[in-house]
Motif scaffolding. Structure first.
Motif, PDB file in Angstrom:
ATOM      1  N   GLU A 134       0.811  -1.217   0.000  1.00  0.00           N
ATOM      2  CA  GLU A 134       0.000   0.000   0.000  1.00  0.00           C
ATOM      3  C   GLU A 134       0.850   1.275   0.000  1.00  0.00           C
ATOM      4  OE1 GLU A 134      -3.024  -0.157  -0.575  1.00  0.00           O
ATOM      5  OE2 GLU A 134      -3.739  -2.097   0.117  1.00  0.00           O
ATOM      6  N   HIS A 171      -2.803  -4.038   4.106  1.00  0.00           N
ATOM      7  CA  HIS A 171      -3.033  -3.983   2.663  1.00  0.00           C
ATOM      8  C   HIS A 171      -4.251  -4.805   2.247  1.00  0.00           C
ATOM      9  CE1 HIS A 171      -0.401  -7.649   2.830  1.00  0.00           C
ATOM     10  NE2 HIS A 171      -1.257  -8.064   1.921  1.00  0.00           N
ATOM     11  N   ARG A 175      -3.634  -6.679  -3.802  1.00  0.00           N
ATOM     12  CA  ARG A 175      -2.719  -5.573  -4.067  1.00  0.00           C
ATOM     13  C   ARG A 175      -1.278  -6.042  -4.276  1.00  0.00           C
ATOM     14  NH1 ARG A 175      -1.206  -1.833  -6.900  1.00  0.00           N
ATOM     15  NH2 ARG A 175       0.427  -0.504  -6.008  1.00  0.00           N
TER      16      ARG A 175
END
Length: 411
Positions: A134, A171, A175
């Protein structure tokens, strides 16, 4: 980067190394650089590393994220003074944390540029940073690649949301896989995904989903580690209160076999007990430097170093680290001088974990006898043993610590 430092003996204020240690430096021995970035947005519940959130650091002098690179550069200059004018091209750089990618790519690039100026980067040097999925986007990865980084390692841990929640990972599932594609598009030569298995509440199906997601994402390197419940962490407190069960050793062994089977089918070969790569070029050369007893200088709060049989570790807190360097002193907290037997034992501990194994000549006679019996018991490869090397079988990898104890007569 464990949060608890060993005692050791006092380290010299100027960071000086004994002449015997300096005599070993260079001369064909690999030399690497580790840079610890101790900052995180939040602290994961299982993490025992030397990391700090902004609220924990407050406004302490020297603890600012924006000026952190300046302290790293100061320690680089100290390292050059201590090691003298020896030819020491840096073979590998590894920036770990924490979350190094909380720093601007240009700050990470400044560190790399200073390392090159002080020591020189060897041709084809491996330059890695860890990254939280992230904390990066395609533009960040493009800038990072422009700074000279060649490898990036993303902390994935699991593909399942409920497993990530137990670990306090922030996260979004999916991702990390996107990050692999973005890193490839940015021109990164090598990409790693980190996994953790054995989290309370993780099922066989959950773990298989994580492995399948990794294989589909196509990094050229995968690390998979059994969950270790460290004292003092939120996870340990939850287990102690009975909210979560302690990871089961038999389940962990099953998870490992599941990982090795899935990754092998996807084209990954193990080269260290917890690491798999698509080929030899994809192996993490920096970690190989650790496992084979080479030299490295660790920069940053709590960072550990090893040069010529001397191991030392820096003070933990970023403010204390910065204050030492501002005063012209070494940030080293303490050190230990490794004698020949300790170094031999460490070779057994580390090299046995490699797919290339351990040369039998490193073992004493008792160890060689124990190795022969371990082969009979299916823990070491018989053919490799006949060729003079101790190489773990799959069953031996599951019992690697027990094999080490046998070879060192620690039982």
């Amino acid at each position: 980067m464990p949060s608890t430092l060993p005692e050791g003996e006092p380290a010299p204020r100027d960071g000086a190394l004994p002449p015997a240690a300096l005599a070993e430096v260079g001369g064909g021995r690999a030399f690497g650089l580790y840079v610890h970035v101790p900052f995180c947005v939040t602290r994961c519940g299982y993490c025992d590393f030397n990391t700090y959130t902004a609220s924990e650091l407050g406004s302490a002098p020297g603890a600012s994220w924006s000026t952190y690179a300046d302290g790293v550069l100061a320690e680089l200059r100290l390292a050059r003074r201590v090691l003298g004018d020896r030819e020491l091209p840096i073979q590998t750089v590894f920036v770990g944390g924490g979350t190094p990618t909380l720093l601007p790519p240009e700050d990470l690039g400044r560190i790399l540029e200073a390392a090159d100026a002080e020591f020189g980067l060897a041709p084809g040097a491996e330059v890695t940073t860890e990254a939280n999925p992230e904390s990066v986007d395609p533009a960040y990865l493009d800038r990072l690649r422009e700074q000279g980084f060649t490898r990036v390692s993303f902390g994935m841990q699991s593909a399942r949301q409920h497993v990530l929640a137990v670990l306090d990972r922030q996260h979004t599932p999916g991702r990390p896989e996107e990050c692999v594609a973005e890193a490839r598009a940015a021109g990164f030569e090598h990409v790693n995904l980190d996994l953790i298995y054995g989290t309370p509440g993780e099922s066989d199906e959950d773990w298989q989903a994580s492995l399948d997601a990794v294989a589909a994402a196509g990094p050229d390197h995968v690390s998979a580690y059994a969950l270790i419940v460290e004292d003092g962490t939120r996870l340990a407190a939850r287990i102690k209160r009975g909210e979560l069960p302690m990871p089961d050793d038999d389940v962990l062994a099953d998870r490992y076999v599941q990982a090795d089977s899935t990754l092998a089918a996807a084209g990954y070969g193990w080269y260290e007990v917890s690491n798999w790569a698509t080929d030899s070029a994809a192996r993490c050369r920096h970690n190989e430097l650790y496992w084979t007893g080479a030299d490295w200088w660790g920069i940053g709060p709590g960072a550990h170093s090893h040069v010529g049989g001397v191991r030392w570790w820096n003070v933990k807190h970023p403010a204390a680290y910065a204050e030492r360097l501002a005063a012209g002193a070494s940030p080293a907290h303490a050190r230990e001088l490794l004698d020949d037997e300790t170094r031999r034992v460490e070779r057994v501990l580390l090299e046995l974990r490699l797919s290339t194994g351990l040369a039998l000549e490193i073992l004493d006679q008792q160890g060689k006898t124990a190795a022969a019996q371990a082969a009979v018991d299916g823990l070491l490869e018989a053919d490799a043993l006949a060729a003079g090397r101790a190489v773990l079988t799959l069953r031996g990898r599951l019992l690697a610590d027990a094999v080490v104890r046998r070879l060192l007569d620690w039982d």
